[in-house]
Design an enzyme around this catalytic site. Sequence first.
Site, short mmCIF file in Angstrom:
data_model
loop_
_atom_site.label_atom_id
_atom_site.label_comp_id
_atom_site.label_asym_id
_atom_site.label_seq_id
_atom_site.Cartn_x
_atom_site.Cartn_y
_atom_site.Cartn_z
N ARG A 263 -0.03 5.51 -1.54
CA ARG A 263 -0.86 6.58 -0.96
C ARG A 263 -0.63 6.69 0.54
NH1 ARG A 263 -6.19 6.29 -0.60
NH2 ARG A 263 -6.46 4.06 -1.02
N LYS B 55 -6.47 -5.65 13.57
CA LYS B 55 -5.26 -4.96 14.03
C LYS B 55 -4.72 -5.60 15.32
CE LYS B 55 -4.87 -1.82 10.79
NZ LYS B 55 -3.70 -1.83 9.88
N SER C 173 -2.75 -0.28 14.69
CA SER C 173 -3.61 0.88 14.96
C SER C 173 -3.85 0.92 16.45
CB SER C 173 -4.95 0.73 14.24
OG SER C 173 -5.92 1.60 14.82
N TYR D 199 -12.28 -4.17 12.21
CA TYR D 199 -10.99 -3.48 12.04
C TYR D 199 -10.11 -3.69 13.28
CZ TYR D 199 -7.74 0.44 11.18
OH TYR D 199 -6.62 1.22 10.98
N ASN E 61 1.82 -2.39 5.43
CA ASN E 61 1.05 -1.15 5.66
C ASN E 61 -0.33 -1.19 5.02
OD1 ASN E 61 0.77 2.00 5.88
ND2 ASN E 61 0.59 1.54 3.70
N GLY F 296 0.84 -1.21 0.00
CA GLY F 296 0.00 0.00 0.00
C GLY F 296 0.87 1.24 0.00
N VAL G 205 -2.86 -7.76 -1.85
CA VAL G 205 -2.16 -8.58 -0.85
C VAL G 205 -3.08 -9.58 -0.16
CG1 VAL G 205 -0.34 -6.87 -0.41
CG2 VAL G 205 -2.41 -6.87 1.02
P1 NDP Z 1 -5.21 5.04 2.89
O1 NDP Z 1 -6.66 4.70 2.78
O2 NDP Z 1 -4.74 6.41 2.58
O3 NDP Z 1 -4.35 4.00 2.04
C1 NDP Z 1 -4.58 2.63 2.13
C2 NDP Z 1 -3.50 1.93 1.37
O4 NDP Z 1 -3.69 0.52 1.50
C3 NDP Z 1 -3.52 2.27 -0.10
O5 NDP Z 1 -2.20 2.46 -0.54
C4 NDP Z 1 -4.12 1.02 -0.74
O6 NDP Z 1 -3.61 0.73 -2.03
C5 NDP Z 1 -3.64 -0.05 0.22
N1 NDP Z 1 -4.47 -1.25 0.13
C6 NDP Z 1 -5.74 -1.46 0.58
N2 NDP Z 1 -6.16 -2.70 0.28
C7 NDP Z 1 -5.13 -3.30 -0.37
C8 NDP Z 1 -4.94 -4.59 -0.93
N3 NDP Z 1 -5.91 -5.52 -0.87
N4 NDP Z 1 -3.76 -4.89 -1.54
C9 NDP Z 1 -2.77 -3.97 -1.59
N5 NDP Z 1 -2.90 -2.72 -1.08
C10 NDP Z 1 -4.06 -2.39 -0.48
O7 NDP Z 1 -4.85 4.65 4.39
P2 NDP Z 1 -3.66 5.10 5.36
O8 NDP Z 1 -2.46 5.49 4.61
O9 NDP Z 1 -4.23 6.02 6.36
O10 NDP Z 1 -3.43 3.71 6.12
C11 NDP Z 1 -2.26 2.94 5.99
C12 NDP Z 1 -2.22 1.94 7.14
O11 NDP Z 1 -2.22 2.66 8.38
C13 NDP Z 1 -3.44 1.02 7.18
O12 NDP Z 1 -3.03 -0.28 7.55
C14 NDP Z 1 -4.29 1.64 8.27
O13 NDP Z 1 -5.14 0.69 8.87
C15 NDP Z 1 -3.24 2.15 9.22
N6 NDP Z 1 -3.73 3.20 10.11
C16 NDP Z 1 -4.19 4.40 9.62
C17 NDP Z 1 -4.67 5.35 10.50
C18 NDP Z 1 -5.19 6.68 10.05
O14 NDP Z 1 -5.73 7.42 10.89
N7 NDP Z 1 -5.06 7.07 8.80
C19 NDP Z 1 -4.71 5.10 11.95
C20 NDP Z 1 -4.20 3.83 12.35
C21 NDP Z 1 -3.73 2.91 11.44
P3 NDP Z 1 -4.36 1.15 -3.42
O15 NDP Z 1 -4.83 2.57 -3.25
O16 NDP Z 1 -3.29 0.98 -4.45
O17 NDP Z 1 -5.49 0.18 -3.63
#
Ligand code: NDP
Length: 246
Positions: free
Chosen positions: A15, A158, A141, A154, A89, A12, A63
């Site tokens: 983004r 986590k 998280s 969720y 991530n 991931g 993934v």
């Molecule tokens: P975003 O929604 O901005 O990004 C999510 C990312 O996960 C994207 O790059 C997306 O890829 C990728 N992704 C989702 N599903 C898949 C999949 N099946 N296979 C491969 N890639 C996947 O979220 P964040 O950047 O905020 O979150 C990143 C991590 O941090 C996550 O694990 C989230 O749970 C954790 N987190 C975030 C918090 C927050 O407040 N933002 C708080 C606590 C934890 P693509 O776009 O290419 O599909």
Amino acid sequence: MNMNNKVALVTGGARGIGRAICRSLANDGFKIAINYNNSEKEATSLKDELSAIAEVEAFKCDVSYSNSVKEMFAEISRTLGNVNVLVNNAGIAEQALFTDITDEMWQRMINTNLSGAFYCSREALKNMINEKNGVIINIASMWGEVGASMEVHYSTAKAGLIGMTKALAKEVGLSGVRVNAVSPGVVLTDMMNSFSEEDKEILKEETPLNTLGTPEDIADAVSFLVSDKARFITGQVLSVNGGFVI
Ligand code: NDP
């Protein structure tokens, strides 16, 4: 870890938090494997940006499918080399009443946020154990630590990731592999888009440091745990949440 010629895979990575982690590990001197699923445009633009300072490739893979993960690792080995640092991530979030969570919603959450990290770690460890060297970071998280109402699936995924971090660290420590989790609080990314400005203000006020997190706040913690400065740290959960959960 000496980062010369070492390969870091960030799932991931195109983004949000993943993007910031790719940037900081590229600055640290790693070759970067950006994993993306849907965000091809963002992956390409990040690859172009980071190419100035690092060897970098983007790899499309969902993934949550074990076979796709196997193929991605083979492709990374062919192009950049074996993965030495893995940052699990990739993740999704969703809010729903527990009794409204369908089988499909539950499976999608567990498959993406927990099984995805399992599949990637299993592939990465083959080489890490051989080389007696490697680092795995799981992005958990704070809700995995203390539980969130309306996000039970969720929180469960986590919490599972935190359990995996601790158990795996015990199993692979003798093989020279460190496994840690970084546990973010509220971080301003697309994941927070469903929250109103008012909700975000309330969350900010509930945070002792009186600010919401940035992707860079998380990336800095990852960079530290990957580095040799964290050489005696394994099986730990580093909470990066401004004091929201203490
Ligand atoms: P975003 O929604 O901005 O990004 C999510 C990312 O996960 C994207 O790059 C997306 O890829 C990728 N992704 C989702 N599903 C898949 C999949 N099946 N296979 C491969 N890639 C996947 O979220 P964040 O950047 O905020 O979150 C990143 C991590 O941090 C996550 O694990 C989230 O749970 C954790 N987190 C975030 C918090 C927050 O407040 N933002 C708080 C606590 C934890 P693509 O776009 O290419 O599909």
